[in-house]
Every structure is written in structure tokens, then in C-alpha cells.
Design an enzyme around this catalytic site. Structure first.
Site, PDB file in Angstrom:
ATOM      1  CG  ASN A  44      23.328   2.514  28.477  1.00  0.00           C
ATOM      2  OD1 ASN A  44      24.469   2.227  28.596  1.00  0.00           O
ATOM      3  ND2 ASN A  44      22.822   2.425  27.251  1.00  0.00           N
ATOM      4  CG  PHE A  77      32.607  -0.185  26.659  1.00  0.00           C
ATOM      5  CD1 PHE A  77      31.389  -0.515  25.952  1.00  0.00           C
ATOM      6  CD2 PHE A  77      33.426   0.809  25.809  1.00  0.00           C
ATOM      7  CE1 PHE A  77      31.113  -0.266  24.681  1.00  0.00           C
ATOM      8  CE2 PHE A  77      33.168   0.949  24.711  1.00  0.00           C
ATOM      9  CZ  PHE A  77      31.818   0.524  23.976  1.00  0.00           C
ATOM     10  CB  SER A 126      29.643   3.599  23.539  1.00  0.00           C
ATOM     11  OG  SER A 126      29.352   3.694  24.690  1.00  0.00           O
ATOM     12  CG  ASN A 163      27.318   5.639  27.993  1.00  0.00           C
ATOM     13  OD1 ASN A 163      27.300   6.708  28.396  1.00  0.00           O
ATOM     14  ND2 ASN A 163      26.394   4.680  27.756  1.00  0.00           N
ATOM     15  CB  THR A 164      34.126   4.937  26.343  1.00  0.00           C
ATOM     16  OG1 THR A 164      33.549   3.697  26.886  1.00  0.00           O
ATOM     17  CG2 THR A 164      35.777   5.079  26.454  1.00  0.00           C
ATOM     18  CE  LYS A 193      25.291  -0.125  18.004  1.00  0.00           C
ATOM     19  NZ  LYS A 193      25.115  -1.240  18.994  1.00  0.00           N
ATOM     20  CG  ASN A 220      26.022   2.950  20.359  1.00  0.00           C
ATOM     21  OD1 ASN A 220      25.178   2.774  21.238  1.00  0.00           O
ATOM     22  ND2 ASN A 220      27.145   2.179  20.054  1.00  0.00           N
TER      23      ASN A 220
HETATM   24  C1  LIG Z   1      22.001  -0.917  28.868  1.00  0.00           C
HETATM   25  C2  LIG Z   1      22.588  -0.755  27.486  1.00  0.00           C
HETATM   26  C3  LIG Z   1      23.896  -1.059  27.201  1.00  0.00           C
HETATM   27  C4  LIG Z   1      24.382  -1.198  25.802  1.00  0.00           C
HETATM   28  N1  LIG Z   1      25.466  -1.705  25.682  1.00  0.00           N
HETATM   29  C5  LIG Z   1      26.134  -1.453  24.414  1.00  0.00           C
HETATM   30  C6  LIG Z   1      27.244  -1.839  24.075  1.00  0.00           C
HETATM   31  O1  LIG Z   1      28.240  -2.487  24.809  1.00  0.00           O
HETATM   32  N2  LIG Z   1      27.986  -1.969  22.823  1.00  0.00           N
HETATM   33  C7  LIG Z   1      27.150  -1.427  21.718  1.00  0.00           C
HETATM   34  O2  LIG Z   1      27.557  -1.005  20.546  1.00  0.00           O
HETATM   35  N3  LIG Z   1      25.737  -1.142  21.915  1.00  0.00           N
HETATM   36  C8  LIG Z   1      25.473  -1.149  23.000  1.00  0.00           C
HETATM   37  N4  LIG Z   1      24.101  -0.547  23.333  1.00  0.00           N
HETATM   38  C9  LIG Z   1      23.394  -0.010  22.557  1.00  0.00           C
HETATM   39  C10 LIG Z   1      22.390  -1.111  21.530  1.00  0.00           C
HETATM   40  O3  LIG Z   1      23.192  -2.039  21.125  1.00  0.00           O
HETATM   41  C11 LIG Z   1      21.764  -0.458  20.596  1.00  0.00           C
HETATM   42  O4  LIG Z   1      22.281   0.070  19.542  1.00  0.00           O
HETATM   43  C12 LIG Z   1      20.586   0.699  21.084  1.00  0.00           C
HETATM   44  O5  LIG Z   1      20.157   0.723  22.467  1.00  0.00           O
HETATM   45  C13 LIG Z   1      19.615   1.094  20.066  1.00  0.00           C
HETATM   46  O6  LIG Z   1      18.846  -0.213  19.991  1.00  0.00           O
HETATM   47  P1  LIG Z   1      17.336  -0.141  20.737  1.00  0.00           P
HETATM   48  O7  LIG Z   1      16.491   0.882  20.605  1.00  0.00           O
HETATM   49  O8  LIG Z   1      16.675  -1.448  20.305  1.00  0.00           O
HETATM   50  O9  LIG Z   1      17.712  -0.282  22.219  1.00  0.00           O
HETATM   51  C14 LIG Z   1      23.644  -0.652  24.713  1.00  0.00           C
HETATM   52  C15 LIG Z   1      22.125  -0.242  25.068  1.00  0.00           C
HETATM   53  C16 LIG Z   1      21.773  -0.460  26.136  1.00  0.00           C
HETATM   54  C17 LIG Z   1      20.433   0.091  26.553  1.00  0.00           C
END
Ligand SMILES: Cc1cc2nc3c(=O)[nH]c(=O)nc-3n(C[C@H](O)[C@H](O)[C@H](O)COP(=O)(O)O)c2cc1C
Length: 366
Positions: free
Chosen positions: A117, A121, A186, A188-189, A223, A252
Site C-alpha cells: 500500500n 495518510f 510509514s 508513504n509520507t 511505531k 510498520n
Molecule cells: C492499507 C494499509 C494502511 C495502513 N495505514 C497505516 C497507518 O495509517 N498508520 C500506521 O502506523 N500503520 C499503517 N499500516 C500498517 C499496519 O498498521 C501494520 O503495521 C502493517 O500492515 C503490518 O501488519 P500486518 O502484516 O498485520 O498487516 C497500514 C497498512 C495497510 C496495509
């Protein structure tokens, strides 16, 4: 539930664009959140067994939480408890509302149980979130589990002004949630992850400390990215201790890509953004283990990254996580995931002769 989801529901959902399905699902859960009856029906099928954890002065009914990013604007706050989650982390929210990156920006790699992804944000901003959270409380629909908020930096805010950007959001939201997570990881920023650098992170933590309500300080966690070196993680542990952080969230999404085994995965892995799910599993466990060892078990860790089953959650807990969170697992395993993991964890505790989950934390970290 899990079989039905994997073999009947998921194949139908996965024929559509990932973000469209996310939006559709959130809309349904948002509707369910407004109704006590709907939440009770959901909970009657999906409630996880009691597995209480006391942490940060809060009681978590079970250690399985919803990870940040799933409900950025707090649209379904009551539904997450009804789906069996022991806590939820809403957001990431930024001080300024922002649209995020152009679509498409979420991609599934089905063969690897993974997602890439680059949402960036997208959220309605801290003020809108504050209004929404107040509204849920006024309506009597606040969940009976701890709720955290994930704080991000607004894209338009220069890195040098990041401390104020985070502190503004925190000051506005501090009375509306139980704990806060500073997201400096993240991918993505642009340049956000530079804020994991010790000096930059310390400035943010000082600003947040000053923004705490006197006498009613909220637990604050940081995080971290899975792509940090162990040396960089050690600096964060040192800082966390110095600045009395409540804990760390690890991890993350990653900007690295493993070898792809099929064409569809290769195409998805070529997309820019953060990778989550299956391929993140091992690295995030390694990081949890390292953080646990480095802090001698004194710094609570929320483990996240590639958790799909009770075995995965047990691995994170025994590596040192006090709580776990799920994002991609919910997409791939469906709404029964918290219940399945909770039941599996209970079995494992019994097998080891443990009475409480706290006895299992870090037993495999030595
Ligand atoms: C579509 C998407 C959006 C996410 N948005 C955020 C976010 O806004 N803030 C954040 O700290 N992590 C964000 N994450 C990361 C998740 O909170 C998590 O740390 C990461 O996906 C690893 O866990 P998983 O393998 O269970 O997905 C996002 C992940 C995905 C897939």
C-alpha cells in the site's frame, strides 16, 4: 467462519479493487457500529475468549488488536470490539486533512498473503476525528475495549515543524482515547522515516510530553519500521527509556521485497509502497525479539506484522510482545480471525501450564 470466508466470500471480494472492498466493508461496519443489536449479533458469532492483559494502566480483554490504518477516520469504533478485538488503534490521523496518494494505491499479492500500500495518510484530519469520537461517545456507542490513536505527520508540514504537527493533533485528541502511537515509520509520507533518527524523535517526544494534560498523562508509544538496523533500534530503546515511553509498536510495513514466486506477485511487488502480511512475518518477529532483549523486557511491545494464526501470535508473544495487532490477516482470514487466534492462544497457555498470558511474554527471546 474461516473456511467459509477463505473459500466462498474472499474469492468474490478479491475480484474487486482492494480499496473499493475496504470502503464497502467499512461502510457495513460503520452501520453496524451505530446499532447495539447489530454489534451483539456480530459478537455472538465472533467474540474472542477472555484472555485479559493489564498494561499501561488499562485492561485489555484479550491481546489481539486491530492495527492502525484500517479505520483511519473512526467510522466503525464499536464494530471492532464486536469482531472480537481486544483493542483498536484508529488513524493514522494527521493535523491537516489530506487526500493521500492517487488511486490505485492498495494491491494484494494473493499467493503470498501480502498487501502493498501507498495510501499516504489519507484522512479527514484531527479536528474531524475529534468530532467523530465525541459523537460515538454521546451516542453511547463507545466500545468496551481500549482505543488508541495513531498519529502521523501532515504531508504539507516540513520535517522541522513535525513536533508541533504531532503535538497539535495530540493536544486535541488526548482526552478522547486511551493511548497514542507516534507513527514515524510509514514509508508513504516523503522523508517521514527520518524522524526515527534519535535527535528528531526526541524533539517530537518532548513536544508530546509538554502537550500532556497535567495529572492525566496518556500512554505514548512509538511505531518503528522493520527496515531499521539493530543499532538504530537500540538508539530508540535508549530514547524510549529516557523519555519514559509507554512502549513500542513493532512493526510498520517494509519497503523491501522478497523474491516473488509468481507473475501476479512480481507485478504487485513492483508497486511503490509498504509491504505487509506474510513476507513481513519473520522480520517483525526478529525486531520484537531484539527490542525485548535490548530493553531487558522492561519496555512493553505491541507486535504486528504477518499475523494470520494463533501460531503466528504465539511466536510474537514468546518473542517479547505483550499485545499483538492485525491488519493484513483480517483481509485474508476474515472476521473470525480474533476469535480463532484467541482460542488458539488459550490452548497454548494450557499446554504450557500458564495461567496468564503475561507468563508467556518473551519466553523464546533468550
Ligand atoms: C492499507 C494499509 C494502511 C495502513 N495505514 C497505516 C497507518 O495509517 N498508520 C500506521 O502506523 N500503520 C499503517 N499500516 C500498517 C499496519 O498498521 C501494520 O503495521 C502493517 O500492515 C503490518 O501488519 P500486518 O502484516 O498485520 O498487516 C497500514 C497498512 C495497510 C496495509
Amino acid at each position: 467462519m474461516s473456511w467459509l470466508y477463505r473459500h466462498c466470500i474472499r474469492p468474490a471480494l478479491f475480484t474487486h479493487d482492494a480499496e473499493r472492498i475496504h470502503e464497502f466493508t467499512l461502510r457495513q461496519l460503520s452501520r453496524a457500529s451505530t446499532s447495539e443489536f447489530a454489534c451483539e449479533v456480530l459478537a455472538s458469532f465472533l467474540a474472542a475468549p477472555d484472555l485479559p492483559v493489564d498494561l499501561f494502566g488499562l485492561r485489555f480483554p484479550n491481546p489481539i488488536g486491530l492495527a492502525a490504518g484500517m479505520d483511519k477516520n473512526a467510522r466503525a469504533v464499536s464494530a471492532w470490539a464486536a469482531l472480537g478485538f481486544g483493542f483498536s488503534e484508529l488513524g493514522g490521523v494527521t493535523w491537516h486533512a489530506q487526500p493521500g496518494n492517487p488511486k490505485p494505491r492498495v494491491f494484494r499479492a494473493v499467493a503470498e498473503d501480502a498487501i502493498v500500500n501507498r495510501m499516504g495518510f489519507n484522512n479527514e484530519g484531527a479536528m474531524a476525528l475529534a468530532t467523530t469520537l465525541r459523537d460515538w461517545r454521546v451516542r453511547g456507542r463507545w466500545p468496551r475495549h481500549p482505543v488508541g490513536i495513531n498519529l502521523g505527520k501532515s504531508k504539507i508540514t516540513p520535517l522541522g515543524s513535525a513536533p508541533d504537527d504531532y503535538a497539535n493533533s495530540f493536544r486535541l485528541l488526548r482526552d478522547l482515547a486511551d493511548f497514542f502511537v507516534v507513527n514515524v515509520s510509514s514509508p508513504n509520507t516523503p522523508n517521514l522515516r527520518q524522524l526515527q533518527d534519535k535527535a528528531a524523535l526526541e524533539e517530537i517526544l518532548v513536544a508530546l510530553h509538554e502537550a500532556q494534560r497535567p495529572g492525566a498523562a496518556r500512554p505514548i508509544l512509538v511505531k518503528v519500521a522493520p527496515d531499521l538496523s539493530f543499532d538504530a533500534l537500540d538508539e530508540i530503546v535508549e530514547l524510549a527509556t529516557k523519555r519514559k515511553l509507554a512502549g513500542l509498536v513493532a512493526t510498520n510495513t517494509t519497503i523491501t521485497r522478497p523474491e516473488a514466486t509468481d507473475r501476479q506477485t512480481r507485478i504487485v511487488y513492483a508497486e511503490a509502497g509498504g509491504l505487509s502480511g506474510g513476507p513481513l512475518h519473520t522480520r517483525s518477529t526478529q525486531i520484537i525479539r531484539h527490542l525485548f532483549r535490548q530493553s531487558r523486557g522492561r519496555l512493553p511491545i505491541i507486535g504486528v506484522g504477518g499475523i494470520f494464526s494463533a501460531a503466528d501470535a504465539w511466536e510474537k508473544i514468546t518473542a517479547g510482545a505483550s499485545l499483538v495487532q492485525i491488519y493484513t490477516g483480517l483481509v485474508f482470514e476474515g472476521p473470525g480471525i480474533a476469535k480463532n487466534i484467541g482460542s488458539g492462544l488459550k490452548t497454548r497457555l494450557a499446554e504450557h501450564g500458564f495461567k496468564q498470558l503475561s507468563e508467556a511474554i518473551g519466553i523464546a527471546a533468550a
